[in-house]
Design a protein around this motif. Structure first.
Motif, PDB file in Angstrom:
ATOM      1  N   MET A  91       0.848  -1.185   0.000  1.00 59.77           N
ATOM      2  CA  MET A  91       0.000   0.000   0.000  1.00 59.77           C
ATOM      3  C   MET A  91       0.882   1.233   0.000  1.00 59.77           C
ATOM      4  SD  MET A  91      -1.891   0.887   3.638  1.00 59.77           S
ATOM      5  CE  MET A  91      -3.454   0.574   2.922  1.00 59.77           C
ATOM      6  N   TRP A 151      -4.670   5.525   7.493  1.00 58.29           N
ATOM      7  CA  TRP A 151      -5.214   4.557   8.444  1.00 58.29           C
ATOM      8  C   TRP A 151      -4.634   4.791   9.836  1.00 58.29           C
ATOM      9  CZ3 TRP A 151      -9.568   2.418   7.771  1.00 58.29           C
ATOM     10  CH2 TRP A 151      -9.997   2.012   6.515  1.00 58.29           C
ATOM     11  N   TYR A 153      -6.874   5.592  13.188  1.00 57.60           N
ATOM     12  CA  TYR A 153      -6.905   4.756  14.397  1.00 57.60           C
ATOM     13  C   TYR A 153      -6.336   5.496  15.607  1.00 57.60           C
ATOM     14  CZ  TYR A 153      -8.552   0.696  11.832  1.00 57.60           C
ATOM     15  OH  TYR A 153      -9.326  -0.171  11.102  1.00 57.60           O
ATOM     16  N   GLU A 170      -7.939 -13.664  10.536  1.00 54.10           N
ATOM     17  CA  GLU A 170      -8.665 -12.461  10.132  1.00 54.10           C
ATOM     18  C   GLU A 170      -7.731 -11.541   9.370  1.00 54.10           C
ATOM     19  OE1 GLU A 170     -10.728  -9.899  12.957  1.00 54.10           O
ATOM     20  OE2 GLU A 170     -11.647  -8.832  11.265  1.00 54.10           O
ATOM     21  N   ALA A 213      -7.034  -7.827   7.691  1.00 53.80           N
ATOM     22  CA  ALA A 213      -7.422  -6.430   7.892  1.00 53.80           C
ATOM     23  C   ALA A 213      -8.346  -6.317   9.104  1.00 53.80           C
ATOM     24  CB  ALA A 213      -8.076  -5.859   6.623  1.00 53.80           C
ATOM     25  N   CYS A 214      -7.816  -6.708  10.238  1.00 56.27           N
ATOM     26  CA  CYS A 214      -8.635  -6.891  11.454  1.00 56.27           C
ATOM     27  C   CYS A 214      -9.006  -5.590  12.135  1.00 56.27           C
ATOM     28  CB  CYS A 214      -7.908  -7.788  12.443  1.00 56.27           C
ATOM     29  SG  CYS A 214      -6.329  -7.089  13.013  1.00 56.27           S
ATOM     30  N   GLY A 215      -8.415  -4.447  11.699  1.00 53.19           N
ATOM     31  CA  GLY A 215      -8.705  -3.201  12.388  1.00 53.19           C
ATOM     32  C   GLY A 215      -8.361  -3.313  13.863  1.00 53.19           C
ATOM     33  N   ASP A 271      -3.198  -6.571  10.190  1.00 52.52           N
ATOM     34  CA  ASP A 271      -3.626  -5.272   9.679  1.00 52.52           C
ATOM     35  C   ASP A 271      -2.374  -4.462   9.364  1.00 52.52           C
ATOM     36  OD1 ASP A 271      -6.514  -3.649   9.770  1.00 52.52           O
ATOM     37  OD2 ASP A 271      -4.752  -2.344   9.760  1.00 52.52           O
ATOM     38  N   VAL A 272      -2.519  -3.538   8.413  1.00 52.95           N
ATOM     39  CA  VAL A 272      -1.366  -2.727   8.019  1.00 52.95           C
ATOM     40  C   VAL A 272      -1.078  -1.614   9.024  1.00 52.95           C
ATOM     41  CG1 VAL A 272      -2.566  -0.959   6.629  1.00 52.95           C
ATOM     42  CG2 VAL A 272      -0.284  -1.754   5.946  1.00 52.95           C
ATOM     43  N   ALA A 323       0.883  -6.332   9.025  1.00 51.80           N
ATOM     44  CA  ALA A 323       1.265  -6.877   7.718  1.00 51.80           C
ATOM     45  C   ALA A 323       0.536  -6.106   6.630  1.00 51.80           C
ATOM     46  CB  ALA A 323       0.905  -8.360   7.623  1.00 51.80           C
ATOM     47  N   ASP A 324       1.234  -5.896   5.529  1.00 53.67           N
ATOM     48  CA  ASP A 324       0.602  -5.288   4.350  1.00 53.67           C
ATOM     49  C   ASP A 324       0.133  -6.417   3.438  1.00 53.67           C
ATOM     50  OD1 ASP A 324      -0.166  -4.008   2.070  1.00 53.67           O
ATOM     51  OD2 ASP A 324       1.602  -2.712   1.952  1.00 53.67           O
ATOM     52  N   LEU A 325      -1.184  -6.593   3.359  1.00 51.54           N
ATOM     53  CA  LEU A 325      -1.746  -7.710   2.598  1.00 51.54           C
ATOM     54  C   LEU A 325      -1.633  -7.496   1.098  1.00 51.54           C
ATOM     55  CD1 LEU A 325      -4.736  -8.188   5.014  1.00 51.54           C
ATOM     56  CD2 LEU A 325      -2.789  -9.740   4.757  1.00 51.54           C
ATOM     57  N   ASP A 326      -1.207  -6.306   0.692  1.00 49.63           N
ATOM     58  CA  ASP A 326      -0.895  -6.108  -0.733  1.00 49.63           C
ATOM     59  C   ASP A 326       0.271  -7.011  -1.145  1.00 49.63           C
ATOM     60  OD1 ASP A 326      -2.846  -4.215  -0.823  1.00 49.63           O
ATOM     61  OD2 ASP A 326      -1.508  -2.488  -1.074  1.00 49.63           O
ATOM     62  N   ASN A 372     -13.409  -8.623   6.744  1.00 50.32           N
ATOM     63  CA  ASN A 372     -14.572  -7.734   6.782  1.00 50.32           C
ATOM     64  C   ASN A 372     -14.195  -6.326   6.362  1.00 50.32           C
ATOM     65  OD1 ASN A 372     -17.430  -7.460   7.641  1.00 50.32           O
ATOM     66  ND2 ASN A 372     -16.565  -5.887   8.971  1.00 50.32           N
ATOM     67  N   MET A 373     -14.843  -5.865   5.317  1.00 51.45           N
ATOM     68  CA  MET A 373     -14.662  -4.492   4.842  1.00 51.45           C
ATOM     69  C   MET A 373     -13.223  -4.207   4.412  1.00 51.45           C
ATOM     70  SD  MET A 373     -17.292  -2.776   4.501  1.00 51.45           S
ATOM     71  CE  MET A 373     -18.699  -3.807   4.319  1.00 51.45           C
ATOM     72  N   PHE A 374     -12.641  -5.182   3.759  1.00 52.41           N
ATOM     73  CA  PHE A 374     -11.334  -5.005   3.121  1.00 52.41           C
ATOM     74  C   PHE A 374     -11.413  -5.749   1.793  1.00 52.41           C
ATOM     75  CE2 PHE A 374      -7.013  -6.808   2.396  1.00 52.41           C
ATOM     76  CZ  PHE A 374      -6.395  -5.621   2.046  1.00 52.41           C
TER      77      PHE A 374
HETATM   78  C1  LIG Z   1     -12.765  -0.515   6.767  1.00 52.56           C
HETATM   79  S1  LIG Z   1     -11.486  -1.071   7.829  1.00 52.56           S
HETATM   80  C2  LIG Z   1     -12.145  -2.605   8.402  1.00 52.56           C
HETATM   81  C3  LIG Z   1     -11.501  -3.053   9.666  1.00 52.56           C
HETATM   82  C4  LIG Z   1     -12.127  -4.311  10.290  1.00 52.56           C
HETATM   83  N1  LIG Z   1     -12.067  -5.450   9.407  1.00 52.56           N
HETATM   84  C5  LIG Z   1     -13.544  -4.039  10.707  1.00 52.56           C
HETATM   85  O1  LIG Z   1     -14.467  -4.609  10.136  1.00 52.56           O
HETATM   86  O2  LIG Z   1     -13.738  -3.225  11.633  1.00 52.56           O
HETATM   87  C6  LIG Z   1     -10.252  -1.595   6.664  1.00 52.56           C
HETATM   88  C7  LIG Z   1      -8.994  -2.108   7.338  1.00 52.56           C
HETATM   89  O3  LIG Z   1      -8.105  -2.561   6.343  1.00 52.56           O
HETATM   90  C8  LIG Z   1      -6.795  -2.248   6.727  1.00 52.56           C
HETATM   91  N2  LIG Z   1      -5.990  -2.279   5.510  1.00 52.56           N
HETATM   92  C9  LIG Z   1      -6.137  -1.503   4.410  1.00 52.56           C
HETATM   93  N3  LIG Z   1      -5.245  -1.857   3.472  1.00 52.56           N
HETATM   94  C10 LIG Z   1      -4.511  -2.881   3.999  1.00 52.56           C
HETATM   95  C11 LIG Z   1      -3.433  -3.682   3.517  1.00 52.56           C
HETATM   96  N4  LIG Z   1      -2.919  -3.488   2.308  1.00 52.56           N
HETATM   97  N5  LIG Z   1      -2.944  -4.648   4.311  1.00 52.56           N
HETATM   98  C12 LIG Z   1      -3.463  -4.862   5.552  1.00 52.56           C
HETATM   99  N6  LIG Z   1      -4.483  -4.142   6.064  1.00 52.56           N
HETATM  100  C13 LIG Z   1      -4.999  -3.164   5.289  1.00 52.56           C
HETATM  101  C14 LIG Z   1      -6.907  -0.872   7.378  1.00 52.56           C
HETATM  102  O4  LIG Z   1      -5.839  -0.568   8.219  1.00 52.56           O
HETATM  103  C15 LIG Z   1      -8.236  -1.034   8.115  1.00 52.56           C
HETATM  104  O5  LIG Z   1      -8.022  -1.521   9.427  1.00 52.56           O
END
Ligand SMILES: C[S@@+](CC[C@H](N)C(=O)[O-])C[C@H]1O[C@@H](n2cnc3c(N)ncnc32)[C@H](O)[C@@H]1O
Length: 181
Positions: free
Chosen positions: A1, A9, A13, A45, A47-49, A68-69, A95-98, A113-115
């Motif tokens: 990313m 982000w 947070y 999980e 992108a766990c936020g 999560d990143v 971790a950067d999931l990209d 969820n929501m990633f």
């Molecule tokens: C909309 S939030 C959702 C967080 C959590 N899953 C929830 O439902 O509350 C998106 C999350 O994706 C993470 N994120 C975005 N790009 C990412 C990446 N490349 N690698 C890891 N995490 C990432 C952000 O830091 C953020 O916590």
């Protein structure tokens, strides 16, 4: 990313107040299916936020690896796990999931969820053990303006067509799917 996206982000947070120990739970789309979640085994999980779902899964009995990143999000998730008394079952890592899914064994539950990461959909299915659950939700273009983070109509049902779909929905700018491998 990109560094700009990562910093956005982090700032988001960092601006949030700490969570209380009881602020755990599955994301709203999957809450009606909480009874299907196994009470033992492993979960992943993505992108766990701040870890509200990861910690709920650990409270439910699963050993959880969550990524999560955002460092601030990971710190908050670890603090939540500690205050909920389940830090031993929660392994929460930056971790950067990209760059791909972090390596690991097949899991009984995979939650994202929501990633939205279409490039990871195939790897996500491969990471779920036979009989395991995949729960994924994303922003959707359905009932919303198109945007680079939004899934076009039908993206999840196409991507996860090989799963036994337990439930799926699309509308109001969101799409979600719960399936069993
Ligand atoms: C909309 S939030 C959702 C967080 C959590 N899953 C929830 O439902 O509350 C998106 C999350 O994706 C993470 N994120 C975005 N790009 C990412 C990446 N490349 N690698 C890891 N995490 C990432 C952000 O830091 C953020 O916590």
């Amino acid at each position: 990313m990109s560094e700009d996206d990562r910093l956005r982000w982090e700032q988001r947070y960092q601006s949030l107040p700490p969570l209380r120990a009881d602020e755990t739970g599955l994301p709203a789309s999957f809450r009606p299916f909480a009874d299907l979640m196994p009470c033992s085994g492993t979960a992943l999980e993505l992108a766990c936020g701040r870890g509200t779902a990861a910690v709920w899964l650990a409270q439910h009995g699963l050993t959880v690896h969550a990524y999560d990143v955002s460092c601030a999000a990971v710190e908050a998730a670890r603090a939540l796990a500690a205050s909920a008394g389940c830090l031993q079952r929660c392994h929460i890592t930056v971790a950067d999931l990209d760059d791909g899914l972090p390596p690991g064994d097949a899991v009984d539950v995979l939650l994202c969820n929501m990633f939205r990461a279409p490039a990871r959909y195939e790897a996500m299915v491969d990471r779920v053990a036979r009989g395991g659950l995949l729960a994924v939700s994303v922003l959707s273009e359905v009932d919303a303006a198109p945007g680079r983070y939004r899934a076009p109509a039908g993206e999840l049902t196409r991507a996860f067509a090989d799963l036994d779909v337990i439930a799926a929905g699309e509308g109001d700018g969101q799409a979600w799917l719960l399936g069993r491998r």
